[in-house]
Design an enzyme around this catalytic site. Structure first.
Site, PDB file in Angstrom:
ATOM      1  N   CYS A  85       0.841  -2.427  -7.014  1.00  0.00           N
ATOM      2  CA  CYS A  85       0.343  -2.288  -6.091  1.00  0.00           C
ATOM      3  C   CYS A  85       1.164  -2.198  -4.884  1.00  0.00           C
ATOM      4  O   CYS A  85       1.799  -3.242  -4.456  1.00  0.00           O
ATOM      5  CB  CYS A  85      -0.959  -3.300  -5.748  1.00  0.00           C
ATOM      6  N   CYS A 133       0.424  -4.559  -2.059  1.00  0.00           N
ATOM      7  CA  CYS A 133       0.751  -5.869  -2.363  1.00  0.00           C
ATOM      8  C   CYS A 133       2.265  -6.166  -2.358  1.00  0.00           C
ATOM      9  O   CYS A 133       2.731  -7.116  -1.868  1.00  0.00           O
ATOM     10  CB  CYS A 133       0.582  -6.297  -3.936  1.00  0.00           C
TER      11      CYS A 133
END
Length: 480
Positions: A170, A173
Site C-alpha cells: 500500500c 502505508c
C-alpha cells in the site's frame, strides 16, 4: 283550433278494448321471462355505466417534475464497511458527483443484515491528509509488531493500544511508515512500556494476519485503531467497540494525538479525547464501525439522461485490496420519482390491476458473490425506466410513477469492485386516461333493452299462440 278528434288521429299507441283481448298461460310465462330479462340486462348496463374504463396511449414524455429524477434506495452490503461506503453519480453530460453525503444515511449491520447500532457518521472530510515531507531510507522500528496470538495480550495489558493495520504494497502505508515509527519511538521514550506502560503503538501486517484484520473489519489500508483496556476490547459475535483515527499522519500530529490519549487517562475519562470539540481534533477520532457491513439508504437526484448510480469503497487516503472486496448486496428498496403511498397505489390498483407491478421490482432481491467467481467482481444492474401517468376524466392527475425493468450481471474488473446501476430513461411515457361515460348513452341503451325485449317477447308469443291455435284446428278436424 284543433278538435279532439283531429288530435286523436296522431295517436301512435291506439288502444284495443279489453273485451277484444285474450290472456293465455303461454303469454303470462313469456311476460315473466321478459321482465326478468329486462331486469338482468338493466343491471348489466348499470354496472357497465359505473365501471371505470381506461384507454392507454404512448406519448412523448411531458414530465411536470422538471429535468431531474429522484432515486430512492435502501441497500444492504454485508461485507462493505460504512467507514468507506460511498455513493456516486455520473451521467453522459459529464456530471460526476462523488461520495454524496447530504441525503444519504449509513447504518452498520452484521453479516445477517441486522443493525448493530445507531447511524454511522463519517464526519467532515479533510481536503488532504498531511504526511512528513521527507522519507527516511532507513527507518528505526519503534512500534510493536502484533500477531493473532499476541494481539489480545497487548490490548489487555496496556491502558491504550494504538494499532496501525497496514499492507506492505500500500502506497499510503509506505508514506505513513516513517512518521509512524518516529512517533512510536518518541512515545516509547516518554512512556516506557516496562516502566510506565500507559500507551504503546503497534502494527499488524494484514497480508500475514488476514484473519485478525478481518476480525476487526479492516477494509482500507492503513487503518489506525485505538483500543482502550477494559472498555472496548470486546468481541461479541464479531462486534467491536473502539475508535478510528482519521487525522494527519505526520509525526507531530501523531505524537500530539497520543499525548491527548494519555492525558485522558489522567483525568479519569476514557473518552475525553473523543469529546474534544476543538477545531483541530473535531474529526481526528471517531467510533470505528462495529461490524463489517453497511446499510446505505436515502435518495439522490439525477438528470434525466443515461447515467449510473454507483456504490463502492472510496477514500482519498486509503488503499484497497480489490481481490478481497466483496460487493454482495440486498436491495431492500429501489424506486424512481415521487414516493407513492401504499394507500394511493392500492386505490389505483382497484381499477387498473396491472399498474405498479414494476414500480419496485428489485425490492427484496439478493445479489451475493459466493467467491466462486474469485475476486475483483463488480455487480451491475441495467435498468430501463418508463414514466406512467393516470389521468381521471376530470383531468386530475391521480398518480405519477416510474416503472422499470432490470437485468443484472457480474463482471470481472481490474479496478475496485463496485455495485453499479446503469440508468436509461425512456423519452416516451405511458398515459392512462379514464374514459368519459355519457348518461344519454346509458338512457338510450336502457330504452333499447326494454323495447327490444318487449318486441322479441311479443314476436315469440305471437308465433307460439298461432302454433297452438293451428294444432287445435288440426286436432278438431281429425275428430270429425
Amino acid at each position: 283550433m284543433f278538435s279532439a278528434s283531429k288530435i286523436k288521429a296522431v295517436d301512435f299507441y291506439r288502444k284495443i278494448p279489453r273485451d277484444l283481448t285474450e290472456a293465455s298461460l303461454s303469454g303470462a310465462g313469456l311476460s315473466i321471462l321478459a321482465a326478468l330479462a329486462m331486469m338482468f340486462l338493466f343491471g348489466m348496463e348499470l354496472n357497465n355505466y359505473f365501471t371505470i374504463s381506461t384507454s392507454t396511449s404512448v406519448i412523448v414524455d411531458k414530465s411536470s417534475d422538471g429535468d431531474f429524477l429522484r432515486i430512492d434506495f435502501n441497500i444492504s452490503f454485508p461485507a462493505l464497511s460504512c467507514e468507506f461506503a460511498s455513493v456516486d453519480v455520473n451521467d453522459v453530460l459529464g456530471t460526476n458527483r462523488l461520495n454524496i453525503t447530504k441525503t444519504i444515511r449509513k447504518f452498520s449491520i452484521d453479516s445477517n443484515l441486522r443493525p448493530t447500532g445507531s447511524e454511522f457518521h463519517s464526519g467532515t472530510i479533510a481536503n488532504a491528509v498531511k504526511h512528513d515531507d521527507e522519507v527516511d531510507v532507513e527507518v528505526v522500528e519503534g512500534s510493536f509488531p502484533l500477531t493473532s496470538q499476541k494481539f489480545d495480550k497487548y490490548v489487555h495489558q496496556f491502558p491504550i493500544t494504538v494499532v496501525n493495520f497496514y499492507a506492505p504494497w500500500c502506497s499510503w502505508c509506505q508514506r505513513l511508515k516513517p512518521s509512524w515509527e518516529k512517533a512510536a519511538n518518541i512515545m516509547r521514550e516518554r512512556y516506557d512500556p516496562e516502566m510506565d506502560g500507559r500507551i504503546i503503538l503497534a502494527k499488524v501486517d494484514c497480508t500475514e494476519e488476514g484473519d485478525l484484520c478481518r476480525r476487526h473489519h479492516i477494509q482500507g489500508y492503513p487503518s489506525i485503531r485505538i483500543f482502550r483496556k477494559g472498555s472496548d476490547v470486546r468481541s461479541d459475535h464479531g462486534h467491536h467497540e473502539h475508535e478510528s483515527y482519521y487525522g494527519d499522519r505526520d509525526t507531530e500530529s501523531l505524537v500530539k494525538t497520543m499525548e491527548n490519549l494519555v492525558a485522558s487517562l489522567s483525568t479519569g475519562s476514557q473518552h475525553l479525547a473523543l469529546e474534544d470539540k476543538s477545531n483541530a481534533t473535531e474529526n481526528v477520532k471517531r467510533p470505528a464501525p462495529s461490524t463489517g457491513g453497511c446499510r446505505v439508504e436515502g435518495y439522490v437526484r439525477v438528470k434525466k439522461v443515461p447515467g449510473s448510480l454507483i456504490v463502492s469503497a472510496r477514500s482519498d487516503a486509503h488503499s484497497f485490496d480489490a481481490s478481497q472486496m466483496n460487493m454482495s448486496h440486498v436491495i431492500n428498496h429501489l424506486s424512481f420519482g415521487k414516493l407513492v403511498t401504499p394507500r394511493t397505489m392500492s386505490d389505483v390498483k382497484r381499477w387498473i390491476p396491472y399498474i405498479g407491478i414494476n414500480h419496485d421490482r428489485l425490492n427484496g432481491r439478493s445479489f451475493i458473490n459466493t467467491r466462486d467467481l474469485e475476486g475483483n467482481v463488480t455487480i451491475e444492474h441495467y435498468i430501463q425506466i418508463v414514466k406512467t401517468e393516470v389521468i381521471t376524466r376530470t383531468g386530475y392527475k391521480l398518480i405519477e410513477e416510474y416503472e422499470y425493468t432490470a437485468h443484472s450481471s457480474v463482471a470481472h474488473s481490474i479496478d475496485i469492485p463496485v455495485a453499479k446501476f446503469h440508468l436509461e430513461l425512456s423519452p416516451m411515457q405511458v398515459l392512462i386516461t379514464e374514459n368519459q361515460k355519457s348518461f344519454s348513452h346509458f338512457i338510450t341503451n336502457v330504452c333499447a333493452i326494454i323495447g327490444g325485449v318487449f318486441t322479441v317477447a311479443g314476436i315469440v308469443d305471437s308465433i307460439l299462440h298461432n302454433t297452438i291455435k293451428a294444432m287445435k284446428k288440426i286436432e278438431l278436424g281429425k275428430n270429425y
